[in-house]
Every structure is written in structure tokens, then in C-alpha cells.
Scaffold this active site. Sequence first.
Site, PDB file in Angstrom:
ATOM      1  CD  GLU A 240      -2.996  -0.597   0.235  1.00  0.00           C
ATOM      2  OE1 GLU A 240      -3.071  -0.304  -0.497  1.00  0.00           O
ATOM      3  OE2 GLU A 240      -3.900  -1.791   0.529  1.00  0.00           O
ATOM      4  CB  CYS A 274      -2.247   7.132   1.018  1.00  0.00           C
ATOM      5  SG  CYS A 274      -3.274   6.696   1.622  1.00  0.00           S
TER       6      CYS A 274
HETATM    7  P1  NAD Z   1       8.275   4.929   4.916  1.00  0.00           P
HETATM    8  O1  NAD Z   1       8.321   4.002   3.728  1.00  0.00           O
HETATM    9  O2  NAD Z   1       9.446   5.418   5.054  1.00  0.00           O
HETATM   10  O3  NAD Z   1       7.661   3.859   5.965  1.00  0.00           O
HETATM   11  C1  NAD Z   1       6.971   3.078   6.914  1.00  0.00           C
HETATM   12  C2  NAD Z   1       7.254   1.899   7.204  1.00  0.00           C
HETATM   13  O4  NAD Z   1       8.347   1.075   6.487  1.00  0.00           O
HETATM   14  C3  NAD Z   1       7.968   2.915   8.459  1.00  0.00           C
HETATM   15  O5  NAD Z   1       7.548   1.692   9.257  1.00  0.00           O
HETATM   16  C4  NAD Z   1       9.713   1.866   8.218  1.00  0.00           C
HETATM   17  O6  NAD Z   1      10.804   2.181  10.018  1.00  0.00           O
HETATM   18  C5  NAD Z   1       9.572   0.602   7.151  1.00  0.00           C
HETATM   19  N1  NAD Z   1      10.756   0.766   6.657  1.00  0.00           N
HETATM   20  C6  NAD Z   1      11.273   1.775   5.993  1.00  0.00           C
HETATM   21  N2  NAD Z   1      12.310   1.329   5.200  1.00  0.00           N
HETATM   22  C7  NAD Z   1      12.453  -0.714   5.249  1.00  0.00           C
HETATM   23  C8  NAD Z   1      12.857  -1.123   4.957  1.00  0.00           C
HETATM   24  N3  NAD Z   1      14.717  -1.711   3.799  1.00  0.00           N
HETATM   25  N4  NAD Z   1      12.498  -2.627   4.747  1.00  0.00           N
HETATM   26  C9  NAD Z   1      11.769  -2.416   5.922  1.00  0.00           C
HETATM   27  N5  NAD Z   1      11.050  -1.993   6.577  1.00  0.00           N
HETATM   28  C10 NAD Z   1      11.146   0.035   6.569  1.00  0.00           C
HETATM   29  O7  NAD Z   1       6.611   5.482   5.015  1.00  0.00           O
HETATM   30  P2  NAD Z   1       6.214   6.963   5.472  1.00  0.00           P
HETATM   31  O8  NAD Z   1       7.056   7.920   6.036  1.00  0.00           O
HETATM   32  O9  NAD Z   1       6.250   6.136   7.542  1.00  0.00           O
HETATM   33  O10 NAD Z   1       4.927   7.052   4.974  1.00  0.00           O
HETATM   34  C11 NAD Z   1       4.631   7.291   4.379  1.00  0.00           C
HETATM   35  C12 NAD Z   1       3.808   6.385   3.475  1.00  0.00           C
HETATM   36  O11 NAD Z   1       3.036   5.923   3.148  1.00  0.00           O
HETATM   37  C13 NAD Z   1       3.216   8.004   2.268  1.00  0.00           C
HETATM   38  O12 NAD Z   1       4.238   7.851   0.672  1.00  0.00           O
HETATM   39  C14 NAD Z   1       2.126   7.389   1.522  1.00  0.00           C
HETATM   40  O13 NAD Z   1       1.419   7.495   0.523  1.00  0.00           O
HETATM   41  C15 NAD Z   1       2.111   6.418   2.238  1.00  0.00           C
HETATM   42  N6  NAD Z   1       0.499   5.608   2.275  1.00  0.00           N
HETATM   43  C16 NAD Z   1       0.509   5.075   1.873  1.00  0.00           C
HETATM   44  C17 NAD Z   1      -0.916   3.710   2.592  1.00  0.00           C
HETATM   45  C18 NAD Z   1      -1.628   3.337   1.459  1.00  0.00           C
HETATM   46  O14 NAD Z   1      -2.880   3.025   2.000  1.00  0.00           O
HETATM   47  N7  NAD Z   1      -1.468   3.248   0.118  1.00  0.00           N
HETATM   48  C19 NAD Z   1      -1.574   5.065   3.867  1.00  0.00           C
HETATM   49  C20 NAD Z   1      -0.322   5.249   4.189  1.00  0.00           C
HETATM   50  C21 NAD Z   1       0.243   5.722   3.549  1.00  0.00           C
END
Ligand code: NAD
Length: 510
Positions: A240, A274
Site C-alpha cells: 500500500e 495517501c
Molecule cells: P516509509 O516508507 O518511510 O516507512 C514505512 C515503514 O517502513 C516504516 O515503519 C519504516 O520504518 C519501514 N521501513 C523503512 N525502510 C524499510 C526497509 N528497508 N524494510 C522494511 N521496512 C522499512 O513511509 P512513511 O514516511 O512512514 O509513510 C508515508 C508514506 O506512506 C507515503 O508515501 C504515503 O502515501 C504512504 N501511505 C500509503 C497508504 C496506502 O494505503 N496506500 C496509507 C498511508 C500511507
Amino acid sequence: MSVALASEAATLRICSPANGEFVGEVEIDTVESVRAAVGKARNGQPEWGARSIRERCEVMLRVRQKLLENTDLIVENAAKENGKPRHEGLLHEVMTQLELLTYFAAESERILAPQSIPMRLLKQRTSYIQYQPRGVVAIIAPWNFPNHLGFGGVAMALFAGNAVVLKPSEFTPLSAQLLRRLYIEAGVPEACLQVVNGYGDVGAALIDSGVDFVEFTGSVATGKKVAAMCGERLIPCVMELGGKAPALVMDDANLDRALGAVLWGGFANAGQVCASIERLLVHEKVYDAFVPKLVERVKALRVGDASASSDIDLGPLVNRRQLDIVAALVEDAVAKGATVACGGHRIEGPGFFYAPTVLTNVTTDMDIVNRETFGPVVPVMKVSSEAEAILEANRSHLGLLAYVFTRSGSRGRRIAEQIRAGTVMVNDVLATAAAAETPWGGLKQSGLGITHSDEGLRGLCEARHINYDAVPWLSRELWWFPYEAKNLPLLRRLINLLYGSGLGRLFKAS
Ligand code: NAD
């Protein structure tokens, strides 16, 4: 392949993004403790998975009751660690979860019941799909809805009979601590709901720890890394990812409704959704009637610290990095000729606040149109036709949500069907995130697979196909060994009858 942790800090210290005050801290997990958490979940899952779906639903209804009793605590937590206005805490963090728990508690037995497959040709046999828990599901969550996003996945995985290991965002680990406690007090077996904390490397260690399924919500860049890790281990995953939702205000739109919707869709959660409206496409015939009114309403939005007041509309951005990203996107747009109709600046003082912003004279070469903003900024473009609006809406590498405003139901659906997004809403915004029965997922680089909905719940299960004999007394099939020359003409005649003579059309799947 194994994952080593890069971070050296022992704890995540959480300070309010609104005022910088210390809110709480949690210990960062190690590779060993992540593996231990997955091991515990693995050991606990068979007992939970063996319970009947009804028994699991009864526990989950007790979870709903616990959340209901602790609503204020959940809202307070989200206000402190995430800067979320209390109205949004109630709606987006509590009510969405209660609705999801209610839907799946009522429907899981039906959704996960064996599904029979009507047979077309092999009438002597019968098929059905049975849904079994996958085992241990890893949920990796972002910070923008620390309760709803992580625990929506947790709840669905538990309904399906899995054990879960959740890795919340490093920016909002406290909400997960609280919710885990409430789930366990409600009767979810302690082993079946593990939470591990840390940065991205802890997420990577979790994927590397032998989990059976990964549900990742986060940015496109991280999503690609996570999907690659899952590919390497050949474990299924749901991604997502980001969004860049366009809102199309057509010339026959109910402008009052569109105004309220665009305001909420663009600025709820300070634009850190998002599904936020990140591109506003307004038909030239209503542009002058619509845009100045929108700017007036945006100027009237109240920005503030949710832990100090309930009379605010917008909180801060989550951290300095997010604030810098938003400021840089606005600067780029202005440098390329955009006009700041309102906002367009950081708000001085403690906290990561950015003024609610509307940009006009926006062109397609600007980063604000092409990259996810995730902040309180709505860039506006004028379009002169329905075709141009659709073309512009589709001109993005992302395809999560889109919105269309028109008084004509048939026109709304016609336009919606031409937009490449996981969900298109006509005359509304954001709301299906709370409708657990509808699918949530993105097209293009917005993701893979879906959460919520009947299909999302089945996706958290292994679908096993069972095929058995409907006519048990048949001793052999025509096509089995031994191959004998005398049977060839018969087989040829059969094939011709089925596919050459039209006789095959008489067969129906039943
Ligand atoms: P992010 O990708 O920086 O982090 C998300 C999660 O992934 C965090 O828990 C982080 O610690 C973890 N993570 C980071 N690197 C990783 C790796 N290499 N392996 C495994 N896990 C890892 O995102 P964010 O800044 O926390 O969230 C914002 C983003 O999320 C925006 O792009 C937003 O659009 C998206 N989002 C999407 C939805 C949806 O339903 N499509 C919903 C909410 C947010």
C-alpha cells in the site's frame, strides 16, 4: 541472506511534532529479538488458527469493546505523538477501527467459508477452495494513521487466524504499545500479537525472519525494497504505497459540496494522507466561481497543537524532514511560475507547522504536480474539457485515489471509469478508507494487491484448492495409462465434438 541492524541507539525517543515536548520512548529491537518475536508468534498461531471463526470473532468483538472504552486514551495518544486533531483522532483512528472490527466480526464466517467451483467439463469431479491461515503475518506501518493503519492489518490478519508481528513507524511507536495492550486484555493470545520497534532495518529484519506474508504500507521507494526482499524469499505481500489523488471539479459540479470536499480532502491530517487531494483540476467555466472561495476557506483553517486545544483543524507535519520536503516542493513551484494564493510558508515557533497553501498557475513541469507532497498544499490547474481533465488526472506514476465532482450521476461514473486509480469516488473524498467492505489498494506505482474487503481478508489466507470425485464408482478415466492405439480415434472424435462441432457449448460450469 540475513539483515544486520545499522542503528546504534537503544531507544526511540518520541517528542511531540507540535511542541517538541517529550512524549515517551520504546526500546529498539535487535535482530535476535525480532527473530524471537516471530518465533513466539509462530508457536502461538496453531492454537488461534484452530479456533472456529466464530470464536475468533467473539474475541475480536471484545477488542472492539476495549477500544470503545479507551477511546479518549487513543485520541490523546494520537494528539501527542502525531499532532492529530481530536476530531480526526476520533474519526480516523477510532471509528475506522470499530467499523472494521464490526464488519469482519459479522462477515468473516461467510467470507472464509469454502467456495465451491462449478465444473464445466470434468462433471465427474467437484472442486472447492478452502481458506486456511497463512501463519505469521508481518505488518509494516507508516506514521500518518498510527492506530488505524497498523491495526487495521493486525485485526484482519487475526480474523483470518494468523499470528501477527507489527513494526510500527519509528515516529509513532506509542500508539502500537497501547493498542497491543488493549488487544491482549480483550483476549487475543499474547503470543499471537507481537510488536517490534525500530527504524527501517528492523522492518527488513522482520521480513528476513521467516514470516509467511508481508503487508507493507509506506512510501513507493521503501515499498520497492520491501517487495524485492519478499521476492527474494518468495513470500506473498501487499504493498500500500503513495498517492497523488486528482480531484476533477467539472462545469456542472455542485460547487458548495465540491468546496467542502476539496477542503477536507486536501487538508485533513495536514494533507498527510495517501488519499489526499494533491492535484485539483477545475473546469474553466467554474474556475472563477470556485477557486477564490476555496482560497478564502483555506485561509480560515485553524492550525495548532491538538494536545492544547480541540478547536483546531490542522496539526503539524510529522517531522522536520516532511516539513522540508513540503517547503522545497512549494519553492520549486514558485520558482517555475506558480502563484501562492494563500499560505506558502512555514509557521514560526516550536513544532513542524506549515501554513495551509493553495497554488495557482501551476504547470505540469513542477515537482508539486509530479511528486507526492504529503502536506497541506493544493496545487490548482485549469482544464477546458472533460477529456483534458481525464488526461491530466491519468498523467501520474501513482494511481491510488481520484475524485470527480459533477451533478450528473452518469457523467460521474463515465469519467470515473476512465481514471486509472484503485478507487475513484464521485462527489466525495477519503470516506471509503472507513468502509471496510470496500477494497483499498493502488494501481501503477501506488501498490500491489489490496487490503480491506472480502478479497483482502481472503488474501490473508492460503487458498487451497480441493478437488474430489463426485462419481466415486468410476474406476478409470479415458486418458489414463496405458496409452493404446485403439483409443486415439475415440479421443480425436471427443475433441472434435467438444471444440469443433459446437457440442462443447452445451457444457456449462455448474
Ligand atoms: P516509509 O516508507 O518511510 O516507512 C514505512 C515503514 O517502513 C516504516 O515503519 C519504516 O520504518 C519501514 N521501513 C523503512 N525502510 C524499510 C526497509 N528497508 N524494510 C522494511 N521496512 C522499512 O513511509 P512513511 O514516511 O512512514 O509513510 C508515508 C508514506 O506512506 C507515503 O508515501 C504515503 O502515501 C504512504 N501511505 C500509503 C497508504 C496506502 O494505503 N496506500 C496509507 C498511508 C500511507
